[in-house]
Design a protein around this motif. Structure first.
Motif, PDB file in Angstrom:
ATOM      1  N   TRP A  85       0.831  -1.216   0.000  1.00 43.29           N
ATOM      2  CA  TRP A  85       0.000   0.000   0.000  1.00 43.29           C
ATOM      3  C   TRP A  85       0.864   1.264   0.000  1.00 43.29           C
ATOM      4  N   LEU A  86       2.062   1.155   0.629  1.00 40.43           N
ATOM      5  CA  LEU A  86       2.935   2.329   0.675  1.00 40.43           C
ATOM      6  C   LEU A  86       3.515   2.596  -0.722  1.00 40.43           C
ATOM      7  N   GLU A 138       2.181   1.820  -3.474  1.00 37.29           N
ATOM      8  CA  GLU A 138       1.095   2.329  -4.333  1.00 37.29           C
ATOM      9  C   GLU A 138       0.869   3.820  -4.120  1.00 37.29           C
ATOM     10  N   ARG A 139       0.999   4.256  -2.875  1.00 28.48           N
ATOM     11  CA  ARG A 139       0.758   5.685  -2.606  1.00 28.48           C
ATOM     12  C   ARG A 139       1.778   6.579  -3.312  1.00 28.48           C
ATOM     13  N   PHE A 140       3.027   6.070  -3.454  1.00 23.82           N
ATOM     14  CA  PHE A 140       4.070   6.907  -4.064  1.00 23.82           C
ATOM     15  C   PHE A 140       4.245   6.624  -5.561  1.00 23.82           C
ATOM     16  N   HIS A 186       4.746  14.295  -3.823  1.00 23.07           N
ATOM     17  CA  HIS A 186       5.486  13.299  -3.033  1.00 23.07           C
ATOM     18  C   HIS A 186       5.585  13.766  -1.573  1.00 23.07           C
ATOM     19  N   ILE A 229       2.198  13.595   0.224  1.00 24.09           N
ATOM     20  CA  ILE A 229       1.842  12.206   0.561  1.00 24.09           C
ATOM     21  C   ILE A 229       2.709  11.732   1.733  1.00 24.09           C
ATOM     22  N   VAL A 272       1.344  10.230   5.157  1.00 21.58           N
ATOM     23  CA  VAL A 272       1.658   8.850   5.575  1.00 21.58           C
ATOM     24  C   VAL A 272       2.253   8.842   6.981  1.00 21.58           C
TER      25      VAL A 272
END
Ligand code: FAD
Length: 306
Positions: free
Chosen positions: A234-235, A237-239, A249, A252, A256
């Motif tokens: 999931w991490l 995917e976020r970046f 970036h 996010i 996070v």
């Protein structure tokens, strides 16, 4: 997730305590950036700020210079990292003596990695401290210092299993460690399970989570693979797709880290160590979100819950 409730709680900032980790700069430009970072973060009144010690003791002079400057030019409390790499006990003890003479009362005691790099077999110096536990014992014999040690929620890559890893932490505690600071992690359940394992093994010192704001996801992913920290899908995917979009970036990354820290607060953790990478913005933003304000006295007397 309950971060929305938490972020509205007015009293979190009084409970939370933070420390910041810096590395000694190599160039004048890096030195300039470090001091801008220190000036920006200083008003947040951290419990202490620590300065790392380079692989193979290569930054000994630079670590000492940075610590001295913190002592003479700020009201911050420095903690000097020390490793056992490629040095006899007498040499390490002399470094400790130099720091103590400077006024340093806090240390982060580490074995360190082999000079060939992470993954190579560690060979202790024949007359040296063999591991973190022996170094803690050496420090305790030399003074009444505050001693932090490392802890690995996903176990150290050299540990065959969690029992061995926890046993090593126990040895460091028995030798006189004051607190453990963890390797960074992204899954709070992993941290919580590790703390439970440690408590079951009779380890009662604070185990302070080390938080790494993700300044550069690709670099963090590479480094994580080497030091045994898991990067959840999931991490990634976020970046994803943000390699050339530093602004998004950074947004996010702040979200996070804030989510992680707020979730830990919800779990009863009030003490945090930030790996700043000598950059202030993300750490400052995250601290703001958890209620830490410039100029406030902070929660210096608050014991850590975990
Ligand atoms: P130790 O605590 O001595 O051992 C780590 C693990 O190795 C143990 O958990 C155990 O599983 C295994 N092990 C070691 N000896 C034995 C044994 N005799 N029998 C069985 N198992 C054993 N590195 C730097 O170079 N400079 C720094 O400033 C620095 N700062 C750090 C700060 C923090 C908060 C952390 C978490 C790490 C830091 N490191 C630093 C990295 C650290 O040096 C490496 O992770 C290194 O590989 C292990 O050092 P340690 O002190 O954790 O080792």
């Amino acid at each position: 997730m309950s971060q929305f409730r938490l972020s509205r709680r007015p009293d979190i900032g009084d409970k939370v305590r933070v420390s910041f980790e810096f590395f000694p700069p190599k160039t004048d430009e890096m030195e300039e950036r470090l001091w801008q970072t220190v000036s920006r973060l200083r008003p947040l009144n951290p419990h202490f700020v620590s300065v790392t010690y380079g692989a193979g003791g290569t930054t000994r002079e630079r670590t000492a210079r940075t610590v001295r400057r913190i002592l003479t030019e700020t009201d911050l409390t420095p903690a000097a990292h020390l490793t056992c790499v490629d040095a006899s006990r007498a040499e390490v003890d002399a470094v400790i003596g130099d720091f103590a003479a400077m006024g340093v009362q806090r240390f982060v005691a580490l074995r360190g990695d082999p000079p060939e790099g992470v993954g190579a077999a560690y060979r202790p110096h024949p007359q040296g401290y063999a591991n973190g536990a022996e170094l803690v014992g050496g420090l305790r014999a030399l003074g009444d210092f505050d001693i932090s040690v490392s802890a690995y929620p996903e176990k150290h890559p050299e540990s065959p299993d969690f029992a061995t890893d926890i046993e090593m932490l126990k040895r460091k505690v028995d030798a006189g460690a004051t607190r453990a600071i963890t390797q960074f992690f992204f899954d709070n359940d992993v941290y919580e399970r590790y703390v439970e394992r440690a408590r079951r093994a009779g380890i009662y010192i604070p185990i302070v989570p080390g938080i790494l704001p993700v300044h550069n996801f690709r670099q963090v992913a590479n480094f994580s693979a080497r030091c045994g920290a898991h990067v959840p899908a999931w991490l990634a995917e976020r970046f994803e797709g943000l390699e050339n979009d530093p602004q998004t970036h950074a947004l996010i990354a702040a979200a996070v880290a804030a989510e992680q820290v707020l979730d830990l607060v919800e779990r009863g953790v009030f003490d945090f160590h930030f790996y700043t990478m000598n950059r202030a913005d993300l750490v400052f933003a995250i601290c703001h979100m958890i209620g830490i304000r410039a100029g406030q006295p902070g929660a210096q007397a608050q014991p850590a819950a975990a």
